[in-house]
Each structure stands twice: as structure tokens, then as C-alpha cells.
Design a protein around this motif. Sequence first.
Motif, PDB file in Angstrom:
ATOM      1  N   ILE A 191      -2.066  -2.992  -2.421  1.00  0.00           N
ATOM      2  CA  ILE A 191      -1.516  -4.213  -3.029  1.00  0.00           C
ATOM      3  C   ILE A 191      -0.518  -4.874  -2.073  1.00  0.00           C
ATOM      4  O   ILE A 191      -0.511  -6.102  -1.908  1.00  0.00           O
ATOM      5  CB  ILE A 191      -0.859  -3.901  -4.399  1.00  0.00           C
ATOM      6  CG1 ILE A 191      -1.902  -3.351  -5.388  1.00  0.00           C
ATOM      7  CG2 ILE A 191      -0.204  -5.147  -4.980  1.00  0.00           C
ATOM      8  CD1 ILE A 191      -1.318  -2.809  -6.690  1.00  0.00           C
ATOM      9  N   LEU A 192       0.286  -4.059  -1.405  1.00  0.00           N
ATOM     10  CA  LEU A 192       1.251  -4.597  -0.432  1.00  0.00           C
ATOM     11  C   LEU A 192       0.521  -5.291   0.716  1.00  0.00           C
ATOM     12  O   LEU A 192       0.920  -6.361   1.173  1.00  0.00           O
ATOM     13  CB  LEU A 192       2.140  -3.477   0.117  1.00  0.00           C
ATOM     14  CG  LEU A 192       3.162  -2.883  -0.863  1.00  0.00           C
ATOM     15  CD1 LEU A 192       3.792  -1.633  -0.259  1.00  0.00           C
ATOM     16  CD2 LEU A 192       4.239  -3.903  -1.236  1.00  0.00           C
ATOM     17  N   ASP A 193      -0.540  -4.681   1.159  1.00  0.00           N
ATOM     18  CA  ASP A 193      -1.362  -5.259   2.228  1.00  0.00           C
ATOM     19  C   ASP A 193      -1.822  -6.665   1.862  1.00  0.00           C
ATOM     20  O   ASP A 193      -1.685  -7.608   2.639  1.00  0.00           O
ATOM     21  CB  ASP A 193      -2.598  -4.365   2.430  1.00  0.00           C
ATOM     22  CG  ASP A 193      -2.798  -3.999   3.884  1.00  0.00           C
ATOM     23  OD1 ASP A 193      -1.852  -4.176   4.681  1.00  0.00           O
ATOM     24  OD2 ASP A 193      -3.896  -3.544   4.221  1.00  0.00           O
ATOM     25  N   LYS A 194      -2.363  -6.774   0.644  1.00  0.00           N
ATOM     26  CA  LYS A 194      -2.868  -8.070   0.185  1.00  0.00           C
ATOM     27  C   LYS A 194      -1.772  -9.111   0.129  1.00  0.00           C
ATOM     28  O   LYS A 194      -1.998 -10.288   0.372  1.00  0.00           O
ATOM     29  CB  LYS A 194      -3.465  -7.916  -1.213  1.00  0.00           C
ATOM     30  CG  LYS A 194      -4.929  -7.518  -1.174  1.00  0.00           C
ATOM     31  CD  LYS A 194      -5.486  -7.222  -2.551  1.00  0.00           C
ATOM     32  CE  LYS A 194      -5.425  -8.400  -3.502  1.00  0.00           C
ATOM     33  NZ  LYS A 194      -6.094  -8.061  -4.775  1.00  0.00           N
ATOM     34  N   LYS A 195      -0.571  -8.673  -0.251  1.00  0.00           N
ATOM     35  CA  LYS A 195       0.541  -9.605  -0.383  1.00  0.00           C
ATOM     36  C   LYS A 195       1.319  -9.753   0.924  1.00  0.00           C
ATOM     37  O   LYS A 195       2.361 -10.410   0.938  1.00  0.00           O
ATOM     38  CB  LYS A 195       1.509  -9.117  -1.477  1.00  0.00           C
ATOM     39  CG  LYS A 195       0.927  -9.126  -2.896  1.00  0.00           C
ATOM     40  CD  LYS A 195       1.994  -8.632  -3.886  1.00  0.00           C
ATOM     41  CE  LYS A 195       1.476  -8.496  -5.299  1.00  0.00           C
ATOM     42  NZ  LYS A 195       1.484  -9.745  -6.078  1.00  0.00           N
ATOM     43  N   SER A 196       0.855  -9.093   1.992  1.00  0.00           N
ATOM     44  CA  SER A 196       1.577  -9.060   3.267  1.00  0.00           C
ATOM     45  C   SER A 196       3.040  -8.664   3.067  1.00  0.00           C
ATOM     46  O   SER A 196       3.953  -9.328   3.543  1.00  0.00           O
ATOM     47  CB  SER A 196       1.523 -10.410   3.976  1.00  0.00           C
ATOM     48  OG  SER A 196       0.204 -10.781   4.196  1.00  0.00           O
ATOM     49  N   GLN A 197       3.240  -7.611   2.308  1.00  0.00           N
ATOM     50  CA  GLN A 197       4.601  -7.135   2.044  1.00  0.00           C
ATOM     51  C   GLN A 197       4.761  -5.692   2.515  1.00  0.00           C
ATOM     52  O   GLN A 197       3.782  -4.985   2.706  1.00  0.00           O
ATOM     53  CB  GLN A 197       4.890  -7.160   0.540  1.00  0.00           C
ATOM     54  CG  GLN A 197       5.055  -8.536  -0.049  1.00  0.00           C
ATOM     55  CD  GLN A 197       5.363  -8.477  -1.547  1.00  0.00           C
ATOM     56  OE1 GLN A 197       5.579  -7.411  -2.122  1.00  0.00           O
ATOM     57  NE2 GLN A 197       5.376  -9.646  -2.168  1.00  0.00           N
ATOM     58  N   LYS A 198       6.003  -5.300   2.681  1.00  0.00           N
ATOM     59  CA  LYS A 198       6.349  -3.896   2.886  1.00  0.00           C
ATOM     60  C   LYS A 198       7.255  -3.493   1.721  1.00  0.00           C
ATOM     61  O   LYS A 198       7.835  -4.356   1.067  1.00  0.00           O
ATOM     62  CB  LYS A 198       7.117  -3.702   4.194  1.00  0.00           C
ATOM     63  CG  LYS A 198       6.429  -4.300   5.397  1.00  0.00           C
ATOM     64  CD  LYS A 198       5.861  -3.206   6.264  1.00  0.00           C
ATOM     65  CE  LYS A 198       5.206  -3.796   7.516  1.00  0.00           C
ATOM     66  NZ  LYS A 198       3.848  -3.274   7.708  1.00  0.00           N
ATOM     67  N   ALA A 199       7.372  -2.202   1.478  1.00  0.00           N
ATOM     68  CA  ALA A 199       8.234  -1.757   0.380  1.00  0.00           C
ATOM     69  C   ALA A 199       8.891  -0.440   0.732  1.00  0.00           C
ATOM     70  O   ALA A 199       8.391   0.324   1.556  1.00  0.00           O
ATOM     71  CB  ALA A 199       7.436  -1.617  -0.911  1.00  0.00           C
ATOM     72  N   VAL A 200      10.026  -0.204   0.065  1.00  0.00           N
ATOM     73  CA  VAL A 200      10.718   1.071   0.184  1.00  0.00           C
ATOM     74  C   VAL A 200      10.633   1.779  -1.168  1.00  0.00           C
ATOM     75  O   VAL A 200      10.976   1.206  -2.197  1.00  0.00           O
ATOM     76  CB  VAL A 200      12.192   0.854   0.590  1.00  0.00           C
ATOM     77  CG1 VAL A 200      13.005   2.120   0.371  1.00  0.00           C
ATOM     78  CG2 VAL A 200      12.279   0.413   2.044  1.00  0.00           C
TER      79      VAL A 200
END
Length: 466
Positions: free
Chosen positions: A128-137
Amino acid sequence: MTIRYISTRGSAPVLSFEDVVLAGLATDGGLYIPEHVQEFSMAEIDAMQSMNYAELAFTVISRFIDTSIKPDVLQGIIAESYKSFRHAAVAPLKQIDGHSFVLELFHGPTLAFKDFAMQFLGRLIDHILDKKSQKAVVIGATSGDTGSAAIAACQGRKNMDIYILHPKGRVSEVQRKQMTSVLDNNVHNIAIDGTFDDCQDIVKALFADAEFRKKHNLTAVNSINWARIVAQIVYYFYSALALGAPAKNVSFAVPTGNFGDIYAGYMARRLGLGIDQLIIATNSNDILARCLATGTYSMEGVKPTLSPSMDIQISSNFERLLFDLYDFDGKAINDMMTKLRTDKKITLSTLAWNRFKAEFSACAVTDEETKRTIATTFNTTGELLDPHTAVGLAAGQRVRKKTGAPLIVLGTAHPAKFPDAVKAASGVAPELPPHLKDLMSRKERCEDMANDVSKVREFINAKSVA
Ligand SMILES: *Cc1c(COP(=O)(O)O)cnc(C)c1O
């Protein structure tokens, strides 16, 4: 079809599956559940007979996800998630007497059932992060089990950094090693000079820091995450099918702490699976068993037991069931949860209590009975049970209807995760499986830290990709 998720407290925005997975808790403090659940027909359940674990998981999990995640992508995530399990059946059933079976949910990478949900959740969040071009902690506190399952799920994932806090010197050697011997760059173990509650308070404080939360896109993988529930529904179907569903019903006894695992069983029933009894098995931390018996849900402080992963004061996922018992009345749930915080107890309406009793049975098991169950099972079958599974078996045997369906006890951990309790009860030291034989001699990486939220904040600020 779009599947919408609503909060149990009625005032958070309606979200899609993907946003629910990333959000964890709703903004009104509630938990997300799907607005509508579509039952499987008898014919559909019949068709599941021929499926392997991954195929079945795809069929069941698809019921809860709209088209935002493409079927072939979901299939890939599921196949990868269960590939690391060390048994060809993924979740094998082992018969232990004329009518009882243990469903072995401990063949995953960290030897506990939490791998079923975490292996899926880690890959799902990464996608899901990939699709949104996001990173998360990802940040979490652990008293032992959850931390290792979360680390195993996040290690090497390119869009995530994971920080797990544990109380220094207060987790078992095996549990510590399972966490600290994972040396991937995105995995950070922090040993806090304090208790589990101190660790949890630090995590809560970081989530409450809006600026920090936003900056790092903080994410939780705790037991209220809806994707964890969804992944756990699968093995209820899988084991029931192995014993003749849908033509025959089965009963389940479930060692319960936060009510996540057994709530998944309740969802399996809502999806049309023929379940006779759903038995809540608790240790002396028996808030759920007392609530079922009296209609009052009342907090009593935590008592340490031989089954520490069930040593809880309240069961966070119980709120999801309450929402159902109260006909999706978010305001009623919100009022009850406020009252629970101030009064430390709530009393269910007669209707809600009757509904609760119609869906579940419950039984609390003492440490003495847990040890006796481990000993008896070893003497009569040669099988070693971990203390959590033993609580499940003891409760199931006490409460099951004698003429009823076969009993499936959820085997939630491998006995070698709790070697001291198992050896004390049976006289035999359980051995780690071959791939973990060298665990105790593996190199470790772990940061010792004072019980101070600002130190943890600085550390994460210095390390993180997000
Ligand atoms: C987490 C855990 C449980 C309790 O599961 P819940 O979903 O919190 O009810 C039981 N046994 C073991 C070994 C666990 O790790």
C-alpha cells in the motif's frame, strides 16, 4: 463492489480497506469494521474443500477487500506470506483424543500464531505504501511475542522502518533473541530500562505527538488492525473443512487475550461457517469469562500467569463485538467506553448480554490446571503443549457439549517458546525446531535506553528513512 469501513464509535470518517490498514485506530478512538459482511453459500464453502491454504486465504480475504488491490497482487502477497511456514499443511491438525484436535498455528517464522496475521500485514502495508509512494515507521511495545512476529514481518521491507521497545531483562531469552538477532538495517530493537507499561507509555506518547506522527507517518501493527483479523479468519475455515465442513459442524476453543483471535472465529461464523460452540479460554485474567457469566465487564488489574501473552486487563477487540451486540449503535459504544475509563466497569444491557451468551461460551483456567493439562496430554499422547494452548484445551474440555461437534483447540505457540513452564509441568524440555537450533548463539543488535520518551524520539529522528 466497494466495501466501506465504519468506526465502532460512530464519528470517524468512513474509510476504504487500504486506509483502514494504515490508520489502525479510528480518529474517534474506535475500531474499524466492515459495514456489511457477505455470507458464503453452502456451495461456495463446499468448493473450498479442494483449496490449499493460500488459495483458501485468497478466497476468504477477498471478501473484505475492494478492487483497489488487484487480485493477482493479493494472490502474490498471500503466497509469499505463507511460504515461510515450515509445515506443508501450513496449519496442521493433530488429534489428541477421541473428539479433540489441536490446530498447530506455530509453524511460522517466530513459532506463534501471530505470524499468520503479521506475515500478511507486513507485506500488505509495504504494498500500500508503494502505491502511495510513501514510507512509514512502525513503532510498537512488546512483552515478548508480538514484537518478534512484527519484526519478522517487517524485516527487509523497503518502505518501512520498525522500532520495537521491550522492557530490558523482562522478556525471556528466546523471545529476546528472536527479536535482537534480526540484523536488517530497517529493524531497531530498543531495550527500555523499565516495565512493559513504561514501553507502552512511550509508544502512546509518540503517537500522541502530532508533529512526530506526521513526520514519520507512524503506523501501528497491533492487534486491533483489521487486516490481522481478516488473516486469522482463514484457519477457522481451513480446519473446519479438514473435519468435514460444510456438511459437519465443529467447535473451537480459543486461548484469548485481546479478543482478536476469537473475534476472527466469530467472523468466520458470520461468513457462514457452521460453528457449534465458540469457547473463550482465559487464564486467571478472566474479564471476558466474568462478563459472560454476570453481564458486567469489570477491570481488575493484571495477574502474572504461566501464559503471559494472555495477561491483559481489558480485551481491546471486544469493542468490535459490542458494536454488533448493540446493533451498530456507535453512540452507545462511545458512551460505554467513556464509562469504562472512569468507572473501570460497564454492565451490558439484557439484550446485549443474551446475545453474547448465545454466540459464546467461556471458561477461566488456573495455572495449576494449565500444568495438569500439559502433564496429562504428554502422558496420554506424547505431545507437548505450550501453556496458552493448554489453557485452550482445558477450557474446551470443561465446556464442550458432550454430544457435540469435534473440538478444535487453537494451538497458539510452540512449546519451545515457553520452555520453563513446559518442563516444570511435563518433566521434558521442549526443543526448538531445526531452523532455530542456533538461535541462542546468534549475534544480537539492540540499543539500551533510559525510560525517557525524548531519548527514543531522538533515536528515531536520527535513524529513519521516512
Ligand atoms: C497473542 C497470543 C494469544 C492471545 O491472542 P488474542 O488475539 O490477543 O486473543 C494467545 N496465545 C499466544 C501464544 C499469543 O501470542
